[in-house]
Design a protein around this motif. Sequence first.
Motif, mmCIF file in Angstrom:
data_model
loop_
_atom_site.group_PDB
_atom_site.id
_atom_site.type_symbol
_atom_site.label_atom_id
_atom_site.label_comp_id
_atom_site.label_asym_id
_atom_site.label_seq_id
_atom_site.Cartn_x
_atom_site.Cartn_y
_atom_site.Cartn_z
ATOM 1 N N ARG A 121 -32.076 -3.878 12.919
ATOM 2 C CA ARG A 121 -32.230 -3.850 11.705
ATOM 3 C C ARG A 121 -32.198 -2.415 10.927
ATOM 4 O O ARG A 121 -31.834 -2.260 9.608
ATOM 5 C CB ARG A 121 -33.462 -4.566 11.487
ATOM 6 C CG ARG A 121 -33.905 -4.869 9.850
ATOM 7 C CD ARG A 121 -35.062 -6.025 9.603
ATOM 8 N NE ARG A 121 -34.958 -7.245 10.441
ATOM 9 C CZ ARG A 121 -35.782 -8.337 10.405
ATOM 10 N NH1 ARG A 121 -36.785 -7.803 9.701
ATOM 11 N NH2 ARG A 121 -35.341 -9.223 11.127
ATOM 12 N N LEU A 122 -32.658 -1.332 11.635
ATOM 13 C CA LEU A 122 -32.718 -0.126 11.025
ATOM 14 C C LEU A 122 -31.191 0.315 10.852
ATOM 15 O O LEU A 122 -30.758 1.040 10.026
ATOM 16 C CB LEU A 122 -33.459 0.760 11.931
ATOM 17 C CG LEU A 122 -34.753 0.599 11.840
ATOM 18 C CD1 LEU A 122 -35.557 1.675 12.963
ATOM 19 C CD2 LEU A 122 -35.552 1.124 10.569
ATOM 20 N N GLU A 123 -30.379 -0.141 11.920
ATOM 21 C CA GLU A 123 -29.062 0.261 11.925
ATOM 22 C C GLU A 123 -28.253 -0.590 10.659
ATOM 23 O O GLU A 123 -27.495 0.198 10.101
ATOM 24 C CB GLU A 123 -28.259 -0.278 13.111
ATOM 25 C CG GLU A 123 -26.932 0.275 13.484
ATOM 26 C CD GLU A 123 -26.631 1.832 13.716
ATOM 27 O OE1 GLU A 123 -25.721 2.330 13.561
ATOM 28 O OE2 GLU A 123 -27.742 2.505 13.896
ATOM 29 N N ARG A 124 -28.580 -1.770 10.207
ATOM 30 C CA ARG A 124 -28.079 -2.495 9.358
ATOM 31 C C ARG A 124 -28.384 -1.777 7.858
ATOM 32 O O ARG A 124 -27.382 -1.699 7.006
ATOM 33 C CB ARG A 124 -28.762 -3.880 9.262
ATOM 34 C CG ARG A 124 -28.217 -4.784 10.114
ATOM 35 C CD ARG A 124 -29.059 -6.093 9.878
ATOM 36 N NE ARG A 124 -28.866 -6.633 8.771
ATOM 37 C CZ ARG A 124 -29.856 -7.537 7.752
ATOM 38 N NH1 ARG A 124 -31.022 -7.803 8.635
ATOM 39 N NH2 ARG A 124 -29.694 -7.498 6.619
ATOM 40 N N GLN A 125 -29.287 -1.097 7.848
ATOM 41 C CA GLN A 125 -29.778 -0.185 6.569
ATOM 42 C C GLN A 125 -29.071 0.876 6.168
ATOM 43 O O GLN A 125 -28.834 1.355 5.087
ATOM 44 C CB GLN A 125 -31.179 0.201 6.779
ATOM 45 C CG GLN A 125 -32.239 -0.958 6.764
ATOM 46 C CD GLN A 125 -33.708 -0.562 6.794
ATOM 47 O OE1 GLN A 125 -34.052 0.664 6.943
ATOM 48 N NE2 GLN A 125 -34.605 -1.406 6.556
ATOM 49 N N HIS A 126 -27.869 1.261 7.289
ATOM 50 C CA HIS A 126 -27.183 2.484 6.973
ATOM 51 C C HIS A 126 -26.209 2.075 5.836
ATOM 52 O O HIS A 126 -25.394 2.834 5.414
ATOM 53 C CB HIS A 126 -26.462 2.892 8.272
ATOM 54 C CG HIS A 126 -27.400 3.404 8.997
ATOM 55 N ND1 HIS A 126 -26.993 3.846 10.504
ATOM 56 C CD2 HIS A 126 -28.769 4.151 9.006
ATOM 57 C CE1 HIS A 126 -28.042 4.614 10.869
ATOM 58 N NE2 HIS A 126 -29.167 4.729 10.250
ATOM 59 N N LEU A 127 -25.848 0.688 5.624
ATOM 60 C CA LEU A 127 -24.931 0.294 4.650
ATOM 61 C C LEU A 127 -25.223 0.747 3.210
ATOM 62 O O LEU A 127 -24.557 0.714 2.277
ATOM 63 C CB LEU A 127 -25.121 -1.218 4.700
ATOM 64 C CG LEU A 127 -24.360 -2.278 5.925
ATOM 65 C CD1 LEU A 127 -24.825 -3.522 5.642
ATOM 66 C CD2 LEU A 127 -22.926 -1.992 5.422
ATOM 67 N N LEU A 128 -26.637 1.180 3.083
ATOM 68 C CA LEU A 128 -26.851 1.393 1.819
ATOM 69 C C LEU A 128 -26.810 2.954 1.354
ATOM 70 O O LEU A 128 -27.065 3.267 0.337
ATOM 71 C CB LEU A 128 -28.530 0.924 1.443
ATOM 72 C CG LEU A 128 -28.797 -0.404 1.616
ATOM 73 C CD1 LEU A 128 -30.367 -0.569 1.351
ATOM 74 C CD2 LEU A 128 -28.001 -1.329 0.663
ATOM 75 N N ILE A 129 -26.260 3.662 2.405
ATOM 76 C CA ILE A 129 -26.214 5.108 2.170
ATOM 77 C C ILE A 129 -24.581 5.443 2.507
ATOM 78 O O ILE A 129 -23.889 4.927 3.176
ATOM 79 C CB ILE A 129 -26.830 5.784 2.991
ATOM 80 C CG1 ILE A 129 -27.021 5.598 4.438
ATOM 81 C CG2 ILE A 129 -28.579 5.671 2.459
ATOM 82 C CD1 ILE A 129 -27.911 6.548 5.191
ATOM 83 N N GLY A 130 -24.394 6.495 1.969
ATOM 84 C CA GLY A 130 -22.979 6.983 2.303
ATOM 85 C C GLY A 130 -21.902 6.795 1.233
ATOM 86 O O GLY A 130 -22.162 6.243 0.126
ATOM 87 N N ASP A 131 -20.627 7.376 1.399
ATOM 88 C CA ASP A 131 -19.581 6.994 0.426
ATOM 89 C C ASP A 131 -19.113 5.724 0.042
ATOM 90 O O ASP A 131 -18.856 5.399 -1.190
ATOM 91 C CB ASP A 131 -18.467 7.913 0.769
ATOM 92 C CG ASP A 131 -18.540 9.454 0.859
ATOM 93 O OD1 ASP A 131 -19.560 9.724 -0.030
ATOM 94 O OD2 ASP A 131 -18.017 10.077 1.427
ATOM 95 N N ASP A 132 -19.464 4.894 1.103
ATOM 96 C CA ASP A 132 -18.807 3.303 0.860
ATOM 97 C C ASP A 132 -20.156 2.419 0.975
ATOM 98 O O ASP A 132 -20.236 1.569 1.453
ATOM 99 C CB ASP A 132 -18.033 3.041 1.803
ATOM 100 C CG ASP A 132 -16.669 3.636 1.726
ATOM 101 O OD1 ASP A 132 -16.348 4.018 0.662
ATOM 102 O OD2 ASP A 132 -16.201 4.084 2.850
#
Length: 292
Positions: free
Chosen positions: A149-160
Amino acid sequence: MGLRTSITERQRRLGAELRKLRERSGMVTKEAGEVIGMGSAHLSHIEAGRTSIVTSRLRALCEAYGCTDEPYVEALVDMAEDSGKGWWTEHRKLVSPIALDLAELEAGATRACSYETLFIPGLLQTEGYMRAILGSAQRPDIEPAVRFRLERQHLLIGDDALPLHAVVHEAALRIAVGGPDVMREQLMRLIEAARLPNVTLQILPFDVGAVRSFSTSFSLLHGQAPGLETVVADTPAERTVFLGGDAVVESCADTFVRLAAAALAPIDPGAVPESHLVKDSLGLIQHVAYAL
């Protein structure tokens, strides 16, 4: 012809879309199969997601079915050519197939709308909140589930970064998951996440009254083209289901618009607390946090 022993949601959805196009065209599987030089049984396996289809045959089918929507056809091609591999691949033996399907769908989404009634959305949860939620369900796989679940949250940061619009019922702010310290950290995390440029967060307060379908949590993931949206919902049996189809998507999209209209104004990333002269989402979150 080898058939898949397990079918991902992407593979199932691709087959369902091809079946929908065929049925709309009025063709039966025998006629459609002849167009691409295969038997009706083979085409049935493709429509069920049990086997793949090469790009040239997929395009030929879309043409035979009279589908002229280029973005939609290209999105189907991408689905067919996708290897299904991503960050979630290393978790295959650690989490459920449904969790893997959700991660793949989120990775391919262009936008997400989420409504939660009793819990904070997974993409916005703190680690402490996750552990309290998963622990209350007496799950034996807490550690892998938390890491996933913590890994899923990386969707919310970054260029895309994935654009997320979340409407959360006030009840989710007040249910003391994990105790005061865990909830205080979680509420501060909500404010922090809502200041991201791609996140819109609104709170639906108790005093708003009844809103159609306000008691049912769901997410709406927008695909690469209109018509490929997916509704993600939990059943009473604690099983996540993925739903497509024009009627379901239209109903959930309409419900979300109603919920967002009834909810408090979203958190303004540029505003300071002192500037809030009316009740809004930030003010309510802070009020709940200070009362802990």
